[in-house]
Design a protein around this motif. Sequence first.
Motif, PDB file in Angstrom:
ATOM      1  N   THR A 153      57.426  10.482  18.360  1.00 25.75           N
ATOM      2  CA  THR A 153      56.896   9.202  17.883  1.00 25.75           C
ATOM      3  C   THR A 153      57.988   8.152  17.718  1.00 25.75           C
ATOM      4  OG1 THR A 153      57.131   9.787  15.537  1.00 25.75           O
ATOM      5  CG2 THR A 153      55.074  10.409  16.625  1.00 25.75           C
ATOM      6  N   LEU A 169      52.014   9.471  11.266  1.00 25.94           N
ATOM      7  CA  LEU A 169      51.339   8.177  11.266  1.00 25.94           C
ATOM      8  C   LEU A 169      51.869   7.244  10.185  1.00 25.94           C
ATOM      9  CD1 LEU A 169      47.652   9.336  11.846  1.00 25.94           C
ATOM     10  CD2 LEU A 169      49.300   8.497  13.524  1.00 25.94           C
ATOM     11  N   LEU A 215      54.555   5.171  11.672  1.00 20.28           N
ATOM     12  CA  LEU A 215      53.907   4.357  12.703  1.00 20.28           C
ATOM     13  C   LEU A 215      53.103   3.222  12.079  1.00 20.28           C
ATOM     14  CD1 LEU A 215      52.661   7.054  15.259  1.00 20.28           C
ATOM     15  CD2 LEU A 215      54.635   5.530  15.451  1.00 20.28           C
ATOM     16  N   LEU A 216      52.446   3.493  10.955  1.00 19.01           N
ATOM     17  CA  LEU A 216      51.730   2.432  10.242  1.00 19.01           C
ATOM     18  C   LEU A 216      52.708   1.422   9.666  1.00 19.01           C
ATOM     19  CD1 LEU A 216      49.086   4.610   8.361  1.00 19.01           C
ATOM     20  CD2 LEU A 216      48.553   2.823  10.032  1.00 19.01           C
ATOM     21  N   GLN A 273      53.955  -1.360  11.944  1.00 24.54           N
ATOM     22  CA  GLN A 273      52.995  -2.327  12.442  1.00 24.54           C
ATOM     23  C   GLN A 273      53.225  -3.681  11.773  1.00 24.54           C
ATOM     24  OE1 GLN A 273      50.605  -1.377  14.876  1.00 24.54           O
ATOM     25  NE2 GLN A 273      51.849   0.468  14.824  1.00 24.54           N
ATOM     26  N   ALA A 296      45.260   9.205   6.214  1.00 22.51           N
ATOM     27  CA  ALA A 296      46.154   8.492   7.138  1.00 22.51           C
ATOM     28  C   ALA A 296      45.560   8.394   8.545  1.00 22.51           C
ATOM     29  CB  ALA A 296      47.529   9.157   7.168  1.00 22.51           C
ATOM     30  N   PRO A 297      45.047   9.492   9.130  1.00 20.48           N
ATOM     31  CA  PRO A 297      44.406   9.357  10.446  1.00 20.48           C
ATOM     32  C   PRO A 297      43.192   8.427  10.429  1.00 20.48           C
ATOM     33  CG  PRO A 297      44.937  11.653  10.024  1.00 20.48           C
ATOM     34  CD  PRO A 297      45.186  10.906   8.742  1.00 20.48           C
ATOM     35  N   TRP A 351      44.432   4.988  10.650  1.00 24.69           N
ATOM     36  CA  TRP A 351      44.957   4.755  11.997  1.00 24.69           C
ATOM     37  C   TRP A 351      43.821   4.529  12.995  1.00 24.69           C
ATOM     38  CZ3 TRP A 351      49.543   3.586  13.945  1.00 24.69           C
ATOM     39  CH2 TRP A 351      49.798   3.803  15.305  1.00 24.69           C
ATOM     40  N   TYR A 352      42.794   5.368  12.912  1.00 21.33           N
ATOM     41  CA  TYR A 352      41.652   5.227  13.824  1.00 21.33           C
ATOM     42  C   TYR A 352      40.898   3.928  13.564  1.00 21.33           C
ATOM     43  CZ  TYR A 352      42.527  10.231  14.396  1.00 21.33           C
ATOM     44  OH  TYR A 352      43.120  11.445  14.617  1.00 21.33           O
ATOM     45  N   LEU A 387      42.192   1.126  12.528  1.00 20.27           N
ATOM     46  CA  LEU A 387      42.981   0.050  13.128  1.00 20.27           C
ATOM     47  C   LEU A 387      42.839   0.046  14.644  1.00 20.27           C
ATOM     48  CD1 LEU A 387      46.227   0.315  10.979  1.00 20.27           C
ATOM     49  CD2 LEU A 387      44.368  -1.332  10.750  1.00 20.27           C
ATOM     50  N   LEU A 388      42.781   1.247  15.248  1.00 22.10           N
ATOM     51  CA  LEU A 388      42.583   1.321  16.702  1.00 22.10           C
ATOM     52  C   LEU A 388      41.240   0.730  17.098  1.00 22.10           C
ATOM     53  CD1 LEU A 388      43.943   4.878  17.642  1.00 22.10           C
ATOM     54  CD2 LEU A 388      45.029   2.653  18.053  1.00 22.10           C
TER      55      LEU A 388
END
Length: 287
Positions: free
Chosen positions: A74, A127, A130-131, A134, A269-270, A273-274, A276-277
Amino acid sequence: MKRILTATVLILAVFALVFFGQLWMITLFAAIVAELAAYEYLRLAAVGADAHGAKLRIPVWWMFLGTALTFVVTLPNFPVEEQLPVLSALTLVLFAWNGFRAPLIQVLPDTAQGLFGLIYIAYPLTLVPLLWKQEDGPALVLFLMVCVWAGDIAALYIGRAFGKHKLAPRLSPGKTWEGSIASLLGSMLAGAAVYLLGAILVAHGSTVLHIEEPLWQVMLLAILLNAAAQIGDLLESAIKRGADVKDSGTMLPGHGGILDRIDALLLAAPVLWYALLLKEWFHAGRF
């Protein structure tokens, strides 16, 4: 008192990293937490296997290496298309290891439990950095943490004081519907507080907690995160009950193990993330 002191230290450490840290610091911190939680997971899985007359054969070196590589792929400039081949290679290595060393009846379950450990623990924690990187990443991570923490605290104290109706007695006999509802309201109030604090800071020229979403979307996101957090808590309880233990470990005084403290985050957390996707795919704006 141990519980309060430990929680205070952890919260201050997370806040310091979110607002004053750098990407490598947050990644390293998340990786260390993942390694410790993965070790606890191995112990739980081994206890569960022993209870059924089997011996778990997931080597510690494989879990340590797999968790580390999950974070490595990542890192910036690492080809995204290489992430799945790395995970596949790790699985095949464990498959081969078990194939030559484990009883044939254990080859598949041992390999599956090892792969699940990476997906359950390592991937969700990757994540977090990764978050954070952003746009408006610190606000994202703070919102995530605050929603999870507030829900957990509200469920603990309201559930103990007023809980009468069992939520999921087979998984966690101590959790109640009253605590669950309090948890949901706690996350919503905490999410609204972060939103209002961000608006106040923006009015004074600071964008450190800048949130573009309207309040109703913030509330919806808080509800989704809370639901995921509560499910994550219950599922970790299922693992512990399967191993017939109360806590995943003893690393955190007054709190049990690392896995006990991040179980809600591992699903929340996932979900963030999902979400936001999905917003990006449907061009619905950013957080």
